[in-house]
Design an enzyme around this catalytic site. Structure first.
Site, short mmCIF file in Angstrom:
data_model
loop_
_atom_site.label_atom_id
_atom_site.label_comp_id
_atom_site.label_asym_id
_atom_site.label_seq_id
_atom_site.Cartn_x
_atom_site.Cartn_y
_atom_site.Cartn_z
N PHE A 46 0.81 -1.22 0.00
CA PHE A 46 0.00 0.00 0.00
C PHE A 46 0.84 1.27 0.00
CE2 PHE A 46 0.85 -0.15 4.60
CZ PHE A 46 1.05 1.19 4.88
N LYS A 56 -1.34 -7.13 -9.24
CA LYS A 56 -2.31 -7.21 -8.13
C LYS A 56 -1.86 -6.15 -7.12
CE LYS A 56 -3.25 -8.35 -4.42
NZ LYS A 56 -3.61 -7.31 -3.39
N SER A 59 5.34 -7.00 3.27
CA SER A 59 5.90 -7.31 4.59
C SER A 59 6.65 -8.65 4.56
CB SER A 59 4.76 -7.35 5.61
OG SER A 59 3.84 -8.35 5.24
N CYS A 97 9.58 1.71 3.45
CA CYS A 97 10.47 0.60 3.80
C CYS A 97 11.90 1.08 3.95
CB CYS A 97 10.40 -0.50 2.76
SG CYS A 97 11.08 0.03 1.20
N GLU A 114 9.07 -4.28 13.09
CA GLU A 114 8.95 -3.16 12.15
C GLU A 114 7.67 -2.41 12.51
OE1 GLU A 114 7.70 -4.01 8.07
OE2 GLU A 114 8.96 -2.37 7.34
P1 NAD Z 1 1.50 -6.65 2.99
O1 NAD Z 1 2.55 -7.70 3.03
O2 NAD Z 1 0.42 -6.68 4.00
O3 NAD Z 1 0.77 -6.65 1.56
C1 NAD Z 1 1.50 -6.65 0.35
C2 NAD Z 1 0.68 -7.33 -0.72
O4 NAD Z 1 0.45 -8.69 -0.32
C3 NAD Z 1 -0.69 -6.70 -0.94
O5 NAD Z 1 -0.95 -6.67 -2.33
C4 NAD Z 1 -1.65 -7.64 -0.20
O6 NAD Z 1 -2.92 -7.70 -0.81
C5 NAD Z 1 -0.95 -8.98 -0.30
N1 NAD Z 1 -1.22 -9.83 0.88
C6 NAD Z 1 -1.43 -9.42 2.15
N2 NAD Z 1 -1.66 -10.49 2.96
C7 NAD Z 1 -1.58 -11.58 2.18
C8 NAD Z 1 -1.70 -12.99 2.44
N3 NAD Z 1 -1.95 -13.46 3.67
N4 NAD Z 1 -1.55 -13.83 1.41
C9 NAD Z 1 -1.29 -13.37 0.18
N5 NAD Z 1 -1.17 -12.06 -0.13
C10 NAD Z 1 -1.30 -11.17 0.86
O7 NAD Z 1 2.28 -5.24 3.03
P2 NAD Z 1 1.66 -3.79 3.13
O8 NAD Z 1 1.13 -3.60 4.52
O9 NAD Z 1 0.78 -3.51 1.98
O10 NAD Z 1 2.98 -2.91 2.94
C11 NAD Z 1 3.85 -2.57 3.99
C12 NAD Z 1 5.01 -3.53 4.07
O11 NAD Z 1 5.71 -3.56 2.82
C13 NAD Z 1 6.05 -3.13 5.10
O12 NAD Z 1 6.48 -4.27 5.77
C14 NAD Z 1 7.18 -2.53 4.26
O13 NAD Z 1 8.45 -2.58 4.86
C15 NAD Z 1 7.11 -3.38 3.06
N6 NAD Z 1 7.72 -2.74 1.90
C16 NAD Z 1 8.92 -3.21 1.49
C17 NAD Z 1 9.57 -2.61 0.44
C18 NAD Z 1 10.88 -3.11 -0.03
O14 NAD Z 1 11.31 -2.67 -1.08
N7 NAD Z 1 11.56 -3.99 0.67
C19 NAD Z 1 8.96 -1.53 -0.22
C20 NAD Z 1 7.72 -1.09 0.21
C21 NAD Z 1 7.10 -1.72 1.28
#
Ligand code: NAD
Length: 494
Positions: A149, A173, A226, A281, A379
């Site tokens: 997000f 997605k 995440s 991140c 985090e």
């Molecule tokens: P998230 O992991 O909750 O969601 C990311 C994606 O995964 C979304 O599209 C979501 O719909 C999907 N998803 C969520 N739960 C799922 C499940 N149980 N099974 C399958 N798919 C699922 O992450 P978020 O809250 O949207 O974003 C924040 C996180 O992203 C933080 O941890 C941040 O550090 C990380 N992030 C990392 C980077 C990087 O480059 N390393 C960059 C941006 C964000």
């Protein structure tokens, strides 16, 4: 109620699953849209469309593919404000921050404009007598992107620009919390001349993700999100035979040595910790302060916090917007509330005096934090900066290297030798020297180490091109009829 559907085959396609998700306006706390959540069958449809678009797009010459990227570059440039406005509306980040996101995303489209050069292989003339050997890079087929997000425009651009330029077709997605930027990107790619079906957006949740991970026609998956989900994506995707790069969470430490310019370090810490409400991140979430200067540094950070204007993007002068959801706001608040009980000192409590509507928190500063406390180990992903006191360089590096994450880090010092040693020692993928948020430019690649990345390939830049292509090596001989003869021996080069 505004409804957000899918973008498939160059048009908006209404969802048929009967399931939808809530898209909030984080600045008011009210629902502003309902987003369709795809069923497995709807994902299958998007993948089938992408698969049928692949042969023609793959055969489209490099100049034309580059031309589409050049057009897209112009369109994103012309629509910066529109994209940024969508980001502020659904994510909540303030306009200046959103414009920065678009600008950094655009760099990746600019990089992909150079695809004719990037797709060059290698050539060895006369590898054996009359035999030439060369390598070529070819696209994979249908590839998928699953995005978080916090960067609803930039992270998709990290992926689709190189993926499409390399000749793949794409199914995105996006996060179900702020999906509109992805839909708009679909429209812009169409205007840029990308054939229908090459770029598709399926909105959804775990159902859609799981189907992409198991679909036999999806060749590769890029994920950013995440750490627990990144690990799951990597394990499930690779088990199903896919190429996977899965970028996870972070805990970025900024080490401040005693010789650093403390005003510059305090400015940097405040900017990098509270920008985008800490939902980056690459945000600095831990300052490692050398004992000799720790009190001064904490005082300087504290002094700067009251000047940060927290408020909705719509209000002039707002510098820090709300968090993404009420649930996330409460989780972040819990770390501040729990800190004194763990022995830490709350220097600035950002949970008080917050606007009564929307998902706001003010910036928090917590001192005397040590490993084992929840606010250090987890985090937080919010506007909370913690300070851990260290004896000096060795102590600081040991702490960084023992952390489970290895996304970004920074050192603040005037000692070039110490900075160089830091680059050498630190077990982190992206390092800043007096630069608090060292996000690589688009012609390098982005990626962390340890639990911040699952898979071997970093995202975007040259590694992105490698991820979205596979190499074929051709050994070629056009025999000279004058030298032709039968020879049953094993082919040798000498
Ligand atoms: P998230 O992991 O909750 O969601 C990311 C994606 O995964 C979304 O599209 C979501 O719909 C999907 N998803 C969520 N739960 C799922 C499940 N149980 N099974 C399958 N798919 C699922 O992450 P978020 O809250 O949207 O974003 C924040 C996180 O992203 C933080 O941890 C941040 O550090 C990380 N992030 C990392 C980077 C990087 O480059 N390393 C960059 C941006 C964000």
């Amino acid at each position: 109620m505004n409804r957000i559907s899918h973008w498939i085959d160059g048009k908006v396609v209404e969802g048929t699953s009967g399931r939808s998700g809530v898209v909030f306006d984080p600045a008011t706390g009210q629902q502003q849209s309902a987003v369709d959540l795809a069923s497995s069958a709807e994902v299958d449809h998007a993948v089938a469309v992408a698969l049928s678009a692949f042969p023609a797009w793959r055969a489209t010459n490099l100049s034309r593919r580059a031309e589409v990227m050049f057009h897209m570059r112009e369109l994103v440039d012309a629509n910066r404000k529109e994209i940024a406005t969508l980001l502020t509306k659904e994510h909540g980040k303030v306009l200046g921050d959103a414009l920065g996101e678009v600008a950094r995303g655009l760099e990746n489209i600019e990089f992909a404009c150079g695809i004719p050069n990037l797709m060059k292989g290698g050539y060895s003339e006369q590898a054996s007598t009359g035999v030439d050997v060369y390598s070529i890079k070819q696209p994979l087929g249908v590839v998928a992107g699953i995005t978080p997000f916090n960067f609803p425009a930039m992270v998709p651009m990290w992926m689709f620009a190189n993926a499409l330029a390399c000749g793949n077709t794409f199914v995105l997605k996006p996060s179900e919390k702020d999906p509109s930027a992805s839909m708009f990107i679909g429209e812009l790619l169409k205007q840029a001349g990308l054939p229908d079906g090459c770029f598709n957006v399926v909105n959804g949740d775990k159902v859609a993700v799981d189907r992409l991970l198991e679909h036999p026609d999806v060749q590769a998956v890029s994920f950013v999100g995440s750490t627990p989900i990144a690990r799951y994506i990597y394990e499930t995707g690779t088990k199903n035979g896919k190429r996977v790069q899965a970028l996870g969470g972070a805990k970025n430490h900024m080490l401040v040595l005693a010789d650093a310019d403390l005003d510059m370090a305090a400015d940097a810490a405040v900017s990098a910790a509270y920008g985008s409400a800490g939902e980056r991140c690459m945000a600095v979430s831990v300052v490692l302060a050398s004992e000799a200067i720790a009190d001064d540094l904490v005082a300087k950070i504290k002094d700067r916090i009251p000047a940060i204007k927290v408020g909705p993007a719509s209000e002039d002068g707002s510098e820090m917007g709300p968090l993404i959801t009420g649930e996330h706001r409460d989780k972040v608040k819990g770390y501040v509330d729990g800190a004194p009980g763990e022995g830490a000192t709350v220097v600035v409590d950002g949970t008080v005096g917050v606007p009564t509507t929307g998902f706001f928190l003010n910036p928090s500063l917590i001192d005397n934090v040590t490993p084992g406390m929840k606010c250090y180990d987890d985090e937080i992903f919010g506007p909370v900066l913690t300070v851990s006191r260290v004896h000096g360089y060795d102590d600081g590096v040991a702490l960084i290297n023992s952390n489970q994450y290895g996304n970004g880090t920074a050192i603040f010092t005037r000692d070039g030798g110490a900075a160089r040693q830091f680059e050498f020692d630190v077990q982190v993928g992206m390092v800043g020297v007096n630069v608090p948020v060292p996000v690589p430019v688009s012609y390098y690649s982005f990626g962390g180490w340890k639990n911040s990345l699952f898979g071997d390939t970093h995202i975007y830049g040259p590694e992105g091109v490698n991820f979205y292509t596979r190499t074929k090596v051709v050994t070629k001989r056009w025999p000279d009829p004058r030298t032709s003869k039968v020879d049953l021996g094993f082919p040798q080069n000498r």
